[in-house]
Design a protein around this motif. Structure first.
Motif, PDB file in Angstrom:
ATOM      1  N   GLN A 196       2.154  -1.568   0.793  1.00  0.00           N
ATOM      2  CA  GLN A 196       1.442  -0.323   0.515  1.00  0.00           C
ATOM      3  C   GLN A 196       1.128   0.464   1.465  1.00  0.00           C
ATOM      4  O   GLN A 196       1.441   1.870   1.543  1.00  0.00           O
ATOM      5  N   ASN A 251       7.264   0.618  -2.041  1.00  0.00           N
ATOM      6  CA  ASN A 251       7.233   0.185  -3.258  1.00  0.00           C
ATOM      7  C   ASN A 251       7.767  -1.033  -3.576  1.00  0.00           C
ATOM      8  O   ASN A 251       8.782  -1.414  -3.094  1.00  0.00           O
ATOM      9  N   ASN A 255       1.356   0.281  -5.490  1.00  0.00           N
ATOM     10  CA  ASN A 255       2.682   0.145  -5.332  1.00  0.00           C
ATOM     11  C   ASN A 255       3.773  -0.643  -5.973  1.00  0.00           C
ATOM     12  O   ASN A 255       4.862  -0.795  -5.731  1.00  0.00           O
TER      13      ASN A 255
END
Length: 420
Positions: A82, A87, A110
């Motif tokens: 993150q 992601n 994320n």
């Protein structure tokens, strides 16, 4: 626009590795922590390569958590991603299906986990990517999930995440089966598959369909280089993809051909050569090695009768070479002279061998022997009665195998007395 993403699967975080304690001298802590360290290596690679995102195609966990530390460790690694702006897209597989995991922790922002009830699509406008996926609601999903995945989204790189046995793979349950043609028909650019622990490319281009394998071998049936696939994208198309190693402990079978070995020393020298070759490819990792000594060999009787001597010499060799643990030794050699030839020589030894051979074919005699061994079977401790090499004197095949050992013992002593 160019970028890369990583496809990983079958992490089996904190896999319990049951039965490890039965192995004498096993590096228990190194093996128990191997999945965590390999996962850290995965996160390190993602950060180092500045990838756009990470895809995890099922079996992040190895069943329900023993405690919350497994989940907390995962959260700590996702927080690292993150902070790096990476992601994560993940689905559940058969080992971490929704019905199996009773403990839950809130995932960082994320991380996107896909539904287990129907396929979903996540769109990333920054990278112009559409990711489609569905996880397992229960351990055993035998329905074809792929057939309900949506059609591609035009104008995006389309990635499908699926935990599946595809057309069926040896050693793996037939979960979420589907055909390659079916996956191709969805017109995605890349299929990120999970479930099969051996790396395999099912389709090279348009789309690429890949099993990356697991990131860390957990036992001797998961040998060789383990890791993930890093995928390179250019101008909205898959440009290339490659394997990256992540494992910290590597399981290997070391085949030692004893066919030209006259003595035990010859066998050990051949073992040294083979082990040194394996170590060169391990790139400094700890090796967990199972030796298979094979071939029709003059040393056959010595190897089978003096098995403890062989095992301990191989352990000594492993210590000398360093960073090697001998998991097991399997002696699979055969005699240079067949038993039939020995029986034809009309000697006292031939008579004994013929008798032993006849016992193997006489079911009544085998039953009598099993009856005689009944008390011994009951008295044996659990560890001697179970496992791959356990003594099971309730089956005639056990008696037949032991009779072969008797033959080897007789021939070994005759050769020793004769100075052969």
């Amino acid at each position: 626009m160019s970028f890369s993403f990583i496809h990983a699967a079958d992490i089996h975080l904190d896999s319990p590795l049951k039965g490890l304690e039965k192995y004498e001298g096993a590096p228990v802590e190194e093996i128990r922590n191997a999945t965590r360290v390999a996962f850290k290596n995965l996160v390190n690679l993602a950060i180092e390569k500045h990838v756009a995102f990470l895809v995890i195609a099922g079996d992040l966990y190895d069943g329900d958590w023993k405690d919350y530390y497994t989940g907390l460790f995962f959260i700590s690694q996702m927080t690292r991603l993150q902070k790096a702006g990476i992601n994560v897209y993940l689905i559940r597989g058969n080992h971490d299906a929704q019905s199996l995991i009773t403990k839950e922790l809130k995932l960082p922002d994320n991380v996107r986990e896909f539904s287990v009830h129907q396929p979903e699509t996540e769109v990333d406008e920054q990278w112009k990517v559409a990711v489609h996926g569905q996880g397992f609601v229960s351990r055993s999903v035998t329905d074809n999930l792929a057939k309900d995945y949506p059609e591609r989204l035009d104008g995006y790189l389309n990635i499908g995440i699926l935990h599946t046995s595809a057309t069926g793979r040896e050693g793996h349950e037939n979960y979420a089966p589907c055909s390659i043609e079916e996956l191709v028909s969805k017109r995605y650019d890349y299929w990120a598959l999970g479930h099969v622990h051996l790396r395999e490319v099912l389709h090279e281009h348009n789309p690429a369909i890949v099993f990356p394998g697991n990131i860390q071998g957990r036992h001797i049936r998961e040998t060789g280089d383990k890791g993930c696939t890093i995928v390179h994208v250019k101008d909205g198309q898959i440009e290339s993809f490659e394997h990256r190693s992540l494992d910290v402990l590597r399981w290997e079978i070391c085949d030692v051909d004893a066919s030209l070995s006259e003595t035990m020393d010859d066998v050990m020298e051949e073992a040294r050569l083979q082990l040194e070759q394996l170590q060169q490819t391990a790139d400094g990792r700890l090796l967990a090695v199972r030796f298979h000594i094979i071939g029709a060999s003059p040393a056959h009787q010595s190897l089978t009768v003096e098995k403890d001597h062989v095992i301990n010499n191989l352990r000594s060799l492993a210590l000398e070479i360093g960073n090697v643990w001998v998991e097991k030794v399997k002696i699979k050699t055969t005699r240079l002279i067949g038993i039939d030839h020995l029986q034809e020589q009309h000697t006292p030894v031939a008579t004994i061998l013929s008798f032993l051979e006849s016992v193997k074919e006489d079911e009544d005699t085998l039953e009598l022997l099993l009856d005689e061994f009944k008390d011994i079977q009951n008295a044996l401790p659990y560890e001697l009665k179970n496992g791959e090499d356990g003594f099971d004197f309730t089956e005639s095949e056990t008696i037949k195998a032991r009779l072969k050992e008797v033959e080897n013992l007789i021939l070994h002593h005759i050769q020793t007395k004769a100075g052969v």
